[in-house]
Write a protein that holds these residues in place. Structure first.
Motif, PDB file in Angstrom:
ATOM      1  N   LEU A  16       0.840  -1.202   0.000  1.00 19.78           N
ATOM      2  CA  LEU A  16       0.000   0.000   0.000  1.00 19.78           C
ATOM      3  C   LEU A  16       0.880   1.260   0.000  1.00 19.78           C
ATOM      4  O   LEU A  16       1.695   1.436   0.904  1.00 19.78           O
ATOM      5  CB  LEU A  16      -0.864  -0.048   1.266  1.00 19.78           C
ATOM      6  CG  LEU A  16      -2.236   0.581   1.291  1.00 19.78           C
ATOM      7  CD1 LEU A  16      -3.088   0.219   0.101  1.00 19.78           C
ATOM      8  CD2 LEU A  16      -2.965   0.245   2.591  1.00 19.78           C
ATOM      9  N   GLY A  17       0.683   2.119  -0.990  1.00 22.72           N
ATOM     10  CA  GLY A  17       1.579   3.270  -1.156  1.00 22.72           C
ATOM     11  C   GLY A  17       2.916   2.763  -1.664  1.00 22.72           C
ATOM     12  O   GLY A  17       3.977   3.131  -1.183  1.00 22.72           O
ATOM     13  N   CYS A  18       2.827   1.906  -2.692  1.00 21.80           N
ATOM     14  CA  CYS A  18       4.013   1.142  -3.157  1.00 21.80           C
ATOM     15  C   CYS A  18       4.998   1.979  -3.960  1.00 21.80           C
ATOM     16  O   CYS A  18       6.125   1.548  -4.189  1.00 21.80           O
ATOM     17  CB  CYS A  18       3.556  -0.032  -4.011  1.00 21.80           C
ATOM     18  SG  CYS A  18       2.775   0.521  -5.549  1.00 21.80           S
ATOM     19  N   VAL A  39      -0.482  -0.854  -4.752  1.00 18.92           N
ATOM     20  CA  VAL A  39      -1.463   0.235  -4.743  1.00 18.92           C
ATOM     21  C   VAL A  39      -0.772   1.576  -4.543  1.00 18.92           C
ATOM     22  O   VAL A  39       0.048   1.728  -3.632  1.00 18.92           O
ATOM     23  CB  VAL A  39      -2.471   0.021  -3.576  1.00 18.92           C
ATOM     24  CG1 VAL A  39      -3.564   1.088  -3.602  1.00 18.92           C
ATOM     25  CG2 VAL A  39      -3.075  -1.381  -3.608  1.00 18.92           C
ATOM     26  N   ASP A  40      -1.105   2.534  -5.383  1.00 17.41           N
ATOM     27  CA  ASP A  40      -0.583   3.904  -5.219  1.00 17.41           C
ATOM     28  C   ASP A  40      -1.553   4.854  -5.916  1.00 17.41           C
ATOM     29  O   ASP A  40      -2.132   4.488  -6.942  1.00 17.41           O
ATOM     30  CB  ASP A  40       0.829   4.028  -5.827  1.00 17.41           C
ATOM     31  CG  ASP A  40       1.605   5.187  -5.229  1.00 17.41           C
ATOM     32  OD1 ASP A  40       2.383   4.969  -4.273  1.00 17.41           O
ATOM     33  OD2 ASP A  40       1.417   6.334  -5.708  1.00 17.41           O
ATOM     34  N   PRO A  41      -1.722   6.070  -5.372  1.00 17.90           N
ATOM     35  CA  PRO A  41      -2.656   6.984  -6.044  1.00 17.90           C
ATOM     36  C   PRO A  41      -2.098   7.584  -7.339  1.00 17.90           C
ATOM     37  O   PRO A  41      -2.842   8.191  -8.092  1.00 17.90           O
ATOM     38  CB  PRO A  41      -2.906   8.089  -5.003  1.00 17.90           C
ATOM     39  CG  PRO A  41      -1.886   7.934  -3.956  1.00 17.90           C
ATOM     40  CD  PRO A  41      -1.252   6.590  -4.083  1.00 17.90           C
ATOM     41  N   ASP A  63      -5.886   5.706  -3.533  1.00 18.44           N
ATOM     42  CA  ASP A  63      -5.266   6.101  -2.267  1.00 18.44           C
ATOM     43  C   ASP A  63      -5.551   4.992  -1.239  1.00 18.44           C
ATOM     44  O   ASP A  63      -6.446   4.162  -1.444  1.00 18.44           O
ATOM     45  CB  ASP A  63      -5.803   7.455  -1.793  1.00 18.44           C
ATOM     46  CG  ASP A  63      -7.246   7.379  -1.381  1.00 18.44           C
ATOM     47  OD1 ASP A  63      -8.107   7.472  -2.270  1.00 18.44           O
ATOM     48  OD2 ASP A  63      -7.517   7.172  -0.191  1.00 18.44           O
ATOM     49  N   ALA A  64      -4.773   4.977  -0.182  1.00 19.74           N
ATOM     50  CA  ALA A  64      -4.817   3.851   0.758  1.00 19.74           C
ATOM     51  C   ALA A  64      -6.195   3.696   1.411  1.00 19.74           C
ATOM     52  O   ALA A  64      -6.707   2.575   1.527  1.00 19.74           O
ATOM     53  CB  ALA A  64      -3.748   4.040   1.832  1.00 19.74           C
ATOM     54  N   LEU A  65      -6.788   4.818   1.820  1.00 17.60           N
ATOM     55  CA  LEU A  65      -8.058   4.714   2.539  1.00 17.60           C
ATOM     56  C   LEU A  65      -9.160   4.163   1.637  1.00 17.60           C
ATOM     57  O   LEU A  65      -9.914   3.267   2.040  1.00 17.60           O
ATOM     58  CB  LEU A  65      -8.448   6.076   3.128  1.00 17.60           C
ATOM     59  CG  LEU A  65      -9.641   6.077   4.066  1.00 17.60           C
ATOM     60  CD1 LEU A  65      -9.412   5.157   5.270  1.00 17.60           C
ATOM     61  CD2 LEU A  65      -9.958   7.483   4.562  1.00 17.60           C
ATOM     62  N   ILE A  79       2.983  -1.415   4.488  1.00 25.26           N
ATOM     63  CA  ILE A  79       2.966   0.041   4.246  1.00 25.26           C
ATOM     64  C   ILE A  79       4.365   0.545   4.556  1.00 25.26           C
ATOM     65  O   ILE A  79       4.753   0.671   5.716  1.00 25.26           O
ATOM     66  CB  ILE A  79       1.914   0.778   5.114  1.00 25.26           C
ATOM     67  CG1 ILE A  79       0.525   0.167   4.945  1.00 25.26           C
ATOM     68  CG2 ILE A  79       1.891   2.262   4.762  1.00 25.26           C
ATOM     69  CD1 ILE A  79      -0.586   0.887   5.719  1.00 25.26           C
ATOM     70  N   LYS A  80       5.146   0.768   3.531  1.00 24.82           N
ATOM     71  CA  LYS A  80       6.546   1.164   3.725  1.00 24.82           C
ATOM     72  C   LYS A  80       6.710   2.645   3.383  1.00 24.82           C
ATOM     73  O   LYS A  80       6.499   3.051   2.230  1.00 24.82           O
ATOM     74  CB  LYS A  80       7.451   0.276   2.849  1.00 24.82           C
ATOM     75  CG  LYS A  80       8.781   0.859   2.506  1.00 24.82           C
ATOM     76  CD  LYS A  80       9.901   0.262   3.291  1.00 24.82           C
ATOM     77  CE  LYS A  80      11.207   0.977   3.133  1.00 24.82           C
ATOM     78  NZ  LYS A  80      11.341   2.128   2.280  1.00 24.82           N
ATOM     79  N   GLU A  81       7.046   3.408   4.400  1.00 29.17           N
ATOM     80  CA  GLU A  81       7.282   4.863   4.248  1.00 29.17           C
ATOM     81  C   GLU A  81       6.151   5.582   3.499  1.00 29.17           C
ATOM     82  O   GLU A  81       6.416   6.414   2.640  1.00 29.17           O
ATOM     83  CB  GLU A  81       8.611   5.106   3.542  1.00 29.17           C
ATOM     84  CG  GLU A  81       9.805   4.899   4.454  1.00 29.17           C
ATOM     85  CD  GLU A  81      11.091   5.287   3.792  1.00 29.17           C
ATOM     86  OE1 GLU A  81      11.449   6.458   3.887  1.00 29.17           O
ATOM     87  OE2 GLU A  81      11.719   4.415   3.176  1.00 29.17           O
TER      88      GLU A  81
HETATM   89  C1  LIG Z   1       8.185   7.698   0.207  1.00 22.28           C
HETATM   90  S1  LIG Z   1       7.186   6.945  -0.997  1.00 22.28           S
HETATM   91  C2  LIG Z   1       7.332   5.240  -0.563  1.00 22.28           C
HETATM   92  C3  LIG Z   1       7.128   4.336  -1.723  1.00 22.28           C
HETATM   93  C4  LIG Z   1       7.418   2.847  -1.452  1.00 22.28           C
HETATM   94  N1  LIG Z   1       6.579   2.299  -0.443  1.00 22.28           N
HETATM   95  C5  LIG Z   1       8.875   2.687  -1.096  1.00 22.28           C
HETATM   96  O1  LIG Z   1       9.194   2.494   0.075  1.00 22.28           O
HETATM   97  O2  LIG Z   1       9.690   2.774  -2.018  1.00 22.28           O
HETATM   98  C6  LIG Z   1       5.539   7.344  -0.472  1.00 22.28           C
HETATM   99  C7  LIG Z   1       4.460   6.812  -1.404  1.00 22.28           C
HETATM  100  O3  LIG Z   1       3.164   7.051  -0.847  1.00 22.28           O
HETATM  101  C8  LIG Z   1       2.287   7.381  -1.907  1.00 22.28           C
HETATM  102  N2  LIG Z   1       1.099   8.065  -1.373  1.00 22.28           N
HETATM  103  C9  LIG Z   1       0.886   9.392  -1.213  1.00 22.28           C
HETATM  104  N3  LIG Z   1      -0.337   9.616  -0.704  1.00 22.28           N
HETATM  105  C10 LIG Z   1      -0.919   8.387  -0.535  1.00 22.28           C
HETATM  106  C11 LIG Z   1      -2.191   7.951  -0.068  1.00 22.28           C
HETATM  107  N4  LIG Z   1      -3.110   8.814   0.379  1.00 22.28           N
HETATM  108  N5  LIG Z   1      -2.446   6.633  -0.076  1.00 22.28           N
HETATM  109  C12 LIG Z   1      -1.511   5.745  -0.506  1.00 22.28           C
HETATM  110  N6  LIG Z   1      -0.283   6.108  -0.945  1.00 22.28           N
HETATM  111  C13 LIG Z   1       0.003   7.420  -0.966  1.00 22.28           C
HETATM  112  C14 LIG Z   1       3.130   8.208  -2.832  1.00 22.28           C
HETATM  113  O4  LIG Z   1       2.587   8.271  -4.128  1.00 22.28           O
HETATM  114  C15 LIG Z   1       4.461   7.481  -2.772  1.00 22.28           C
HETATM  115  O5  LIG Z   1       4.548   6.501  -3.763  1.00 22.28           O
END
Ligand SMILES: C[S@@+](CC[C@H](N)C(=O)[O-])C[C@H]1O[C@@H](n2cnc3c(N)ncnc32)[C@H](O)[C@@H]1O
Length: 214
Positions: A16-18, A39-41, A63-65, A79-81
């Motif tokens: 999630l937020g990949c 999943v990513d927006p 988006d994650a929600l 959920i990484k970073e």
């Molecule tokens: C720092 S990056 C981390 C990406 C990946 N997880 C990694 O560690 O390489 C943060 C990610 O969160 C995504 N993001 C931003 N808003 C988000 C949301 N509301 N829901 C899910 N992902 C989101 C961004 O598009 C981005 O790809």
């Protein structure tokens, strides 16, 4: 992450937020999984994941929600970073609890507010409000009935100064993207003064791991 998620080849994993999927892509080189849902927006991030039918990676623009509210049951969620991008965390954890099978694992990997990066002061201050607080996340996960284990990893970097400065200039962290262009320029001048006699920057990257088991 593979160990904490206790990944096995029958698992479905949601990343999630990949972003560009770099961690999922590396994970599946090491463990075969039944399915990965990345999943990513932002479609431009997902586009960088190679479309390879063997890898079993399916991309979802969301988006994650919103994703967490969609029907579906998964074995593991990573959920990484990315958790700091989601303001409604309590709601998110509640929905993700419903997305996991019993015994399923949600793993949060994140950089806490206090960072030890060789950044300028304004950026360090921004991280304090930008990054999610580990104790708060822990409490929110426990309120959602997860059994939570906490751990961390410290990774020491050694980066040539000019390379790190170029990373800062290109806003390698999302906290930096929240600052204005002039603030970055002034910050780099501050860093130039502070590290004038240094060729290589050594610093510790600290990642908190919250393993939440349903
Ligand atoms: C720092 S990056 C981390 C990406 C990946 N997880 C990694 O560690 O390489 C943060 C990610 O969160 C995504 N993001 C931003 N808003 C988000 C949301 N509301 N829901 C899910 N992902 C989101 C961004 O598009 C981005 O790809």
């Amino acid at each position: 992450m593979i160990e904490k998620l206790e990944l096995r080849n029958t698992d479905s994993l949601v990343d999630l937020g990949c972003g560009t999927g770099m961690y999922s892509l590396d994970i599946i080189k090491q463990v075969q999984l039944r399915k990965v849902i990345a999943v990513d927006p932002y479609p431009e991030m997902l586009k960088q994941i190679p479309e390879d039918t063997d890898s079993n990676i399916h991309t979802v623009v969301s988006d994650a929600l919103s994703f967490s509210k969609r029907p579906g049951i998964y074995d593991k969620i990573l959920i990484k970073e990315a958790v700091h991008h989601i303001p409604e965390r309590e709601k998110l954890f509640n929905c993700l609890f419903n997305r996991l099978r019993k015994g399923g694992i949600l793993l949060l990997v994140h950089v806490p507010p206090e960072v030890k990066y060789p950044l300028f002061q304004k950026a360090l201050d921004r991280c304090k409000e930008w990054h999610a607080d580990t104790d708060e996340l822990l409490e929110q996960l426990e309120n959602t009935d997860f059994q939570v284990e906490q751990d961390f990893i410290d990774y020491t970097h050694s980066i040539p100064k000019q390379k790190y400065f170029a990373m800062v200039k290109s806003c390698y962290m999302s906290a930096l993207t929240s600052l204005g262009e002039q603030e970055i320029i002034n910050g780099l001048i501050e860093m130039e003064k502070k590290y004038k006699d240094t060729k290589s920057l050594e610093f510790v990257d600290h990642f908190d791991y919250l393993k939440a088991v349903k």
